[in-house]
Write an enzyme that holds these catalytic residues in place. Structure first.
Site, PDB file in Angstrom:
ATOM      1  N   ASP A 193      -7.021 -25.108  10.693  1.00 29.29           N
ATOM      2  CA  ASP A 193      -5.997 -26.014  10.163  1.00 29.29           C
ATOM      3  C   ASP A 193      -5.202 -26.584  11.328  1.00 29.29           C
ATOM      4  OD1 ASP A 193      -3.998 -27.313   8.781  1.00 29.29           O
ATOM      5  OD2 ASP A 193      -3.751 -25.701   7.313  1.00 29.29           O
ATOM      6  N   ARG A 228      -7.599 -31.753   7.195  1.00 27.42           N
ATOM      7  CA  ARG A 228      -6.709 -30.774   7.831  1.00 27.42           C
ATOM      8  C   ARG A 228      -6.477 -31.080   9.308  1.00 27.42           C
ATOM      9  NH1 ARG A 228      -9.754 -26.478   5.694  1.00 27.42           N
ATOM     10  NH2 ARG A 228      -9.284 -26.273   3.521  1.00 27.42           N
ATOM     11  N   GLU A 236      -6.267 -36.579   8.114  1.00 27.79           N
ATOM     12  CA  GLU A 236      -7.488 -36.345   7.349  1.00 27.79           C
ATOM     13  C   GLU A 236      -8.156 -35.018   7.729  1.00 27.79           C
ATOM     14  OE1 GLU A 236      -9.295 -38.628   5.090  1.00 27.79           O
ATOM     15  OE2 GLU A 236     -10.472 -36.796   4.882  1.00 27.79           O
ATOM     16  N   CYS A 256     -13.479 -30.692  -2.915  1.00 31.90           N
ATOM     17  CA  CYS A 256     -12.153 -30.111  -2.683  1.00 31.90           C
ATOM     18  C   CYS A 256     -11.294 -30.425  -3.902  1.00 31.90           C
ATOM     19  CB  CYS A 256     -11.534 -30.685  -1.410  1.00 31.90           C
ATOM     20  SG  CYS A 256     -11.326 -32.467  -1.483  1.00 31.90           S
ATOM     21  N   LYS A 315       2.767 -23.619   4.966  1.00 29.86           N
ATOM     22  CA  LYS A 315       3.460 -24.899   4.946  1.00 29.86           C
ATOM     23  C   LYS A 315       4.971 -24.680   4.796  1.00 29.86           C
ATOM     24  CE  LYS A 315       1.046 -28.637   2.873  1.00 29.86           C
ATOM     25  NZ  LYS A 315       0.737 -29.425   1.661  1.00 29.86           N
ATOM     26  N   THR A 353     -15.496 -23.301   4.894  1.00 29.87           N
ATOM     27  CA  THR A 353     -14.727 -24.404   5.484  1.00 29.87           C
ATOM     28  C   THR A 353     -14.025 -23.999   6.782  1.00 29.87           C
ATOM     29  OG1 THR A 353     -12.946 -26.000   5.039  1.00 29.87           O
ATOM     30  CG2 THR A 353     -12.785 -23.914   3.891  1.00 29.87           C
ATOM     31  N   ARG A 399      -3.034 -29.245  10.911  1.00 24.85           N
ATOM     32  CA  ARG A 399      -2.011 -30.132  10.375  1.00 24.85           C
ATOM     33  C   ARG A 399      -0.650 -29.840  10.983  1.00 24.85           C
ATOM     34  NH1 ARG A 399      -3.201 -29.307   4.125  1.00 24.85           N
ATOM     35  NH2 ARG A 399      -3.347 -27.182   4.890  1.00 24.85           N
ATOM     36  N   CYS A 421      -6.842 -37.195   2.258  1.00 22.50           N
ATOM     37  CA  CYS A 421      -8.224 -36.750   2.092  1.00 22.50           C
ATOM     38  C   CYS A 421      -8.976 -37.914   1.462  1.00 22.50           C
ATOM     39  CB  CYS A 421      -8.289 -35.516   1.198  1.00 22.50           C
ATOM     40  SG  CYS A 421      -9.981 -35.048   0.778  1.00 22.50           S
TER      41      CYS A 421
HETATM   42 ZN   LIG Z   1      -9.880 -32.909   0.130  1.00 18.66          ZN
END
Ligand SMILES: [Zn+2]
Length: 202
Positions: free
Chosen positions: A128, A96, A94, A67, A156, A116, A130, A56
């Site tokens: 998301d 998410r 970067e 954040c 996660k 968000t 990621r 980030c």
């Molecule tokens: Zn962040």
């Protein structure tokens, strides 16, 4: 074909949280520079404290208060230092996974009232995006037996288990809410099932 990683360089990095060895990996999935910051002896070990941190730029480097990433990064290194061993994996995904440009555009949408999650969807992305397959391969390369994941994010943990990582436990990493990030933290708790504000619950 299973993606491949190569551990190209290891070099000591002294930090305010003590000395770590930085491992640089190349991979066959993308051309990004993913790294692992390792403290102590982790090979063959159980219950290794592990933080998987997604890049980030605004939070980690600039200390943005939109954040809690920078704070979480610092707290994770502190936890690992205290434990005397552990791994911080720094993934170059970067915002998410949507990239810096889209993240900054999403910030402007948030300033117009979206949260968000809705802002990302508005820009044609998932909330998301990621992925953790590179992180899983790094943990394999570092030969850890089981990990304690430093996270508030149950998704996660699930993803890592699916990738064959033995997640033996969770270490919470709760940053302090303030005026600039409380909306963001609440959205993470409400819409993304992050385990936040738990200490404040009865
Ligand atoms: Zn962040």
């Amino acid at each position: 074909m299973k993606p491949q990683l190569e551990n190209l360089v290891q070099t000591p990095i002294p930090t305010k949280h003590g000395e770590f060895i930085l491992h640089y990996y190349s991979n066959t999935i993308d051309d990004k520079e993913h790294v692992a910051l390792v403290k102590g002896d982790v090979a063959g070990k159980e219950h290794v404290p592990v933080r998987i941190h997604s890049e980030c730029f605004t939070g980690d480097v600039l200390g943005s208060r939109r954040c809690d990433c920078g704070e979480q990064l610092d707290m994770a290194l502190q936890i690992i230092d205290k434990a005397g061993f552990g791994i911080l994996i720094y993934l170059r995904q970067e915002g998410r996974g949507i990239g810096l440009l889209k993240k900054l555009q999403a910030y402007n949408l948030q300033d117009q009232g979206m949260d968000t999650v809705d802002a990302n969807i508005h820009l044609g992305h998932l909330a998301d995006e990621r992925e953790y397959n590179i992180a899983a391969l790094m943990l394999e390369n570092l030969n850890v037996k089981s990990i304690e994941l430093i996270t508030n994010n149950p998704k996660k943990i699930e993803e890592l288990k699916k990738l064959g990582i033995n997640v033996a436990g969770r270490i919470p990493v709760e940053s302090v809410a303030h005026d600039d990030n409380v909306g963001y933290l609440k959205t993470k708790a409400k819409k993304m099932a992050h385990m936040l504000f738990e200490s404040k619950k009865d």
